[in-house]
Design a protein around this motif. Structure first.
Motif, PDB file in Angstrom:
ATOM      1  N   MET A   1      -7.153 -15.226  -1.934  1.00 59.47           N
ATOM      2  CA  MET A   1      -6.713 -13.995  -1.325  1.00 59.47           C
ATOM      3  C   MET A   1      -6.461 -14.231   0.159  1.00 59.47           C
ATOM      4  N   THR A   2      -5.458 -13.598   0.677  1.00 62.72           N
ATOM      5  CA  THR A   2      -5.114 -13.745   2.080  1.00 62.72           C
ATOM      6  C   THR A   2      -4.922 -12.380   2.710  1.00 62.72           C
ATOM      7  N   PRO A   3      -5.154 -12.258   4.014  1.00 63.23           N
ATOM      8  CA  PRO A   3      -5.004 -10.957   4.660  1.00 63.23           C
ATOM      9  C   PRO A   3      -3.542 -10.614   4.882  1.00 63.23           C
ATOM     10  N   GLY A   4      -3.265  -9.317   4.906  1.00 66.37           N
ATOM     11  CA  GLY A   4      -1.934  -8.827   5.237  1.00 66.37           C
ATOM     12  C   GLY A   4      -1.973  -8.163   6.597  1.00 66.37           C
ATOM     13  N   SER A   5      -1.042  -7.270   6.846  1.00 65.42           N
ATOM     14  CA  SER A   5      -1.000  -6.663   8.167  1.00 65.42           C
ATOM     15  C   SER A   5      -1.177  -5.158   8.142  1.00 65.42           C
ATOM     16  N   GLN A   6      -0.340  -4.428   7.430  1.00 70.12           N
ATOM     17  CA  GLN A   6      -0.384  -2.971   7.460  1.00 70.12           C
ATOM     18  C   GLN A   6      -0.717  -2.420   6.082  1.00 70.12           C
ATOM     19  N   PRO A   7      -1.497  -1.344   6.019  1.00 72.97           N
ATOM     20  CA  PRO A   7      -1.781  -0.721   4.733  1.00 72.97           C
ATOM     21  C   PRO A   7      -0.506  -0.222   4.058  1.00 72.97           C
ATOM     22  N   ALA A   8      -0.507  -0.283   2.730  1.00 81.27           N
ATOM     23  CA  ALA A   8       0.635   0.171   1.935  1.00 81.27           C
ATOM     24  C   ALA A   8       0.261   1.444   1.187  1.00 81.27           C
ATOM     25  N   PRO A   9       1.110   1.938   0.331  1.00 82.13           N
ATOM     26  CA  PRO A   9       0.818   3.173  -0.387  1.00 82.13           C
ATOM     27  C   PRO A   9      -0.487   3.133  -1.178  1.00 82.13           C
ATOM     28  N   SER A  10      -0.860   4.287  -1.670  1.00 82.64           N
ATOM     29  CA  SER A  10      -2.122   4.558  -2.329  1.00 82.64           C
ATOM     30  C   SER A  10      -2.613   3.465  -3.264  1.00 82.64           C
ATOM     31  N   ALA A  11      -3.927   3.217  -3.208  1.00 74.87           N
ATOM     32  CA  ALA A  11      -4.551   2.219  -4.065  1.00 74.87           C
ATOM     33  C   ALA A  11      -5.654   2.870  -4.882  1.00 74.87           C
ATOM     34  N   GLN A  12      -5.682   2.602  -6.174  1.00 70.57           N
ATOM     35  CA  GLN A  12      -6.848   2.954  -6.979  1.00 70.57           C
ATOM     36  C   GLN A  12      -7.897   1.923  -6.614  1.00 70.57           C
ATOM     37  N   THR A  13      -9.122   2.308  -6.459  1.00 73.39           N
ATOM     38  CA  THR A  13     -10.099   1.432  -5.843  1.00 73.39           C
ATOM     39  C   THR A  13     -11.347   1.266  -6.671  1.00 73.39           C
ATOM     40  N   ALA A  14     -12.219   0.381  -6.169  1.00 77.38           N
ATOM     41  CA  ALA A  14     -13.533   0.236  -6.764  1.00 77.38           C
ATOM     42  C   ALA A  14     -14.306   1.534  -6.588  1.00 77.38           C
ATOM     43  N   ASN A  15     -13.962   2.279  -5.543  1.00 73.89           N
ATOM     44  CA  ASN A  15     -14.528   3.606  -5.342  1.00 73.89           C
ATOM     45  C   ASN A  15     -13.802   4.559  -6.280  1.00 73.89           C
ATOM     46  N   PRO A  16     -14.438   5.629  -6.708  1.00 72.83           N
ATOM     47  CA  PRO A  16     -13.772   6.530  -7.648  1.00 72.83           C
ATOM     48  C   PRO A  16     -12.657   7.367  -7.038  1.00 72.83           C
ATOM     49  N   ILE A  17     -12.515   7.359  -5.720  1.00 69.76           N
ATOM     50  CA  ILE A  17     -11.517   8.200  -5.052  1.00 69.76           C
ATOM     51  C   ILE A  17     -10.352   7.323  -4.596  1.00 69.76           C
ATOM     52  N   PRO A  18      -9.118   7.601  -5.052  1.00 69.07           N
ATOM     53  CA  PRO A  18      -7.969   6.832  -4.572  1.00 69.07           C
ATOM     54  C   PRO A  18      -7.795   7.008  -3.063  1.00 69.07           C
ATOM     55  N   ARG A  19      -7.372   5.953  -2.398  1.00 66.94           N
ATOM     56  CA  ARG A  19      -7.173   5.996  -0.943  1.00 66.94           C
ATOM     57  C   ARG A  19      -5.723   5.694  -0.629  1.00 66.94           C
ATOM     58  N   GLY A  20      -5.113   6.535   0.175  1.00 70.82           N
ATOM     59  CA  GLY A  20      -3.724   6.341   0.576  1.00 70.82           C
ATOM     60  C   GLY A  20      -3.628   5.891   2.018  1.00 70.82           C
ATOM     61  N   PRO A  21      -2.422   5.727   2.523  1.00 71.58           N
ATOM     62  CA  PRO A  21      -2.220   5.235   3.885  1.00 71.58           C
ATOM     63  C   PRO A  21      -2.923   6.066   4.958  1.00 71.58           C
ATOM     64  N   ALA A  22      -2.987   7.379   4.804  1.00 72.94           N
ATOM     65  CA  ALA A  22      -3.621   8.223   5.825  1.00 72.94           C
ATOM     66  C   ALA A  22      -5.096   7.876   5.990  1.00 72.94           C
ATOM     67  N   PHE A  23      -5.771   7.550   4.904  1.00 71.75           N
ATOM     68  CA  PHE A  23      -7.187   7.172   4.983  1.00 71.75           C
ATOM     69  C   PHE A  23      -7.358   5.910   5.818  1.00 71.75           C
ATOM     70  N   PHE A  24      -6.533   4.897   5.569  1.00 68.72           N
ATOM     71  CA  PHE A  24      -6.664   3.634   6.294  1.00 68.72           C
ATOM     72  C   PHE A  24      -6.255   3.794   7.763  1.00 68.72           C
ATOM     73  N   GLN A  25      -5.286   4.651   8.050  1.00 70.79           N
ATOM     74  CA  GLN A  25      -4.917   4.944   9.437  1.00 70.79           C
ATOM     75  C   GLN A  25      -6.062   5.649  10.158  1.00 70.79           C
ATOM     76  N   TYR A  26      -6.736   6.538   9.444  1.00 66.32           N
ATOM     77  CA  TYR A  26      -7.905   7.235  10.002  1.00 66.32           C
ATOM     78  C   TYR A  26      -8.988   6.227  10.374  1.00 66.32           C
ATOM     79  N   LEU A  27      -9.282   5.284   9.470  1.00 61.22           N
ATOM     80  CA  LEU A  27     -10.290   4.255   9.772  1.00 61.22           C
ATOM     81  C   LEU A  27      -9.900   3.454  11.005  1.00 61.22           C
ATOM     82  N   ALA A  28      -8.642   3.069  11.101  1.00 61.44           N
ATOM     83  CA  ALA A  28      -8.186   2.231  12.209  1.00 61.44           C
ATOM     84  C   ALA A  28      -8.271   2.946  13.554  1.00 61.44           C
ATOM     85  N   ARG A  29      -8.315   4.288  13.558  1.00 63.53           N
ATOM     86  CA  ARG A  29      -8.416   5.059  14.813  1.00 63.53           C
ATOM     87  C   ARG A  29      -9.861   5.357  15.214  1.00 63.53           C
ATOM     88  N   CYS A  30     -10.834   4.771  14.553  1.00 63.99           N
ATOM     89  CA  CYS A  30     -12.243   5.058  14.823  1.00 63.99           C
ATOM     90  C   CYS A  30     -12.559   4.905  16.318  1.00 63.99           C
TER      91      CYS A  30
END
Length: 125
Positions: free
Chosen positions: A1-30
């Motif tokens: 696995m290798t790192p990328g640069s920018q978050p892409a559209p919504s991902a179904q996750t190991a967490n039960p709640i799907p996360r979309g780009p707005a969630f990752f942008q929110y994290l990056a503004r911490c």
């Protein structure tokens, strides 16, 4: 696995709640810590996201969200997060917190050690 640069559209996750780009942008503004969100790629295909934060000389694996979670892919994501943390900063310590047995099971093969377990109790009102 290798790192990328920018978050892409919504991902179904190991967490039960799907996360979309707005969630990752929110994290990056911490405002409390420097948080970097990475896309995870394997063989050219996006496999999920991981977030790393740094504060007070400590790098934290703030979260891993995988499109198709498994013990193997979660362990690979933890190993990737450790490589990124070493490459991106000068924090002498790397930590992660998981909320499930799957997190702990994947942490060990990735070279992380379990320092403690805490029970969380939820009360109904």
């Amino acid at each position: 696995m290798t790192p990328g640069s920018q978050p892409a559209p919504s991902a179904q996750t190991a967490n039960p709640i799907p996360r979309g780009p707005a969630f990752f942008q929110y994290l990056a503004r911490c405002p409390a810590a420097a948080v970097r969100v990475h896309e995870i790629f394997d063989g050219g295909a996006r496999k999920g996201h991981l977030a790393l934060s740094t504060a007070h000389g400590q790098a934290r694996i703030a979260g891993v969200w995988l499109d198709v979670p498994s013990a193997e892919t979660l362990a690979a994501a933890y190993r990737l997060a450790q490589r990124l943390a070493r490459r991106e900063g000068d924090a002498p310590e790397i930590t992660a917190m998981g909320s499930s047995a799957a997190s702990e099971a994947a942490a060990r093969p990735a070279g992380l050690r379990v320092r403690e377990r805490r029970s969380v109790y939820l009360a109904q009102k």
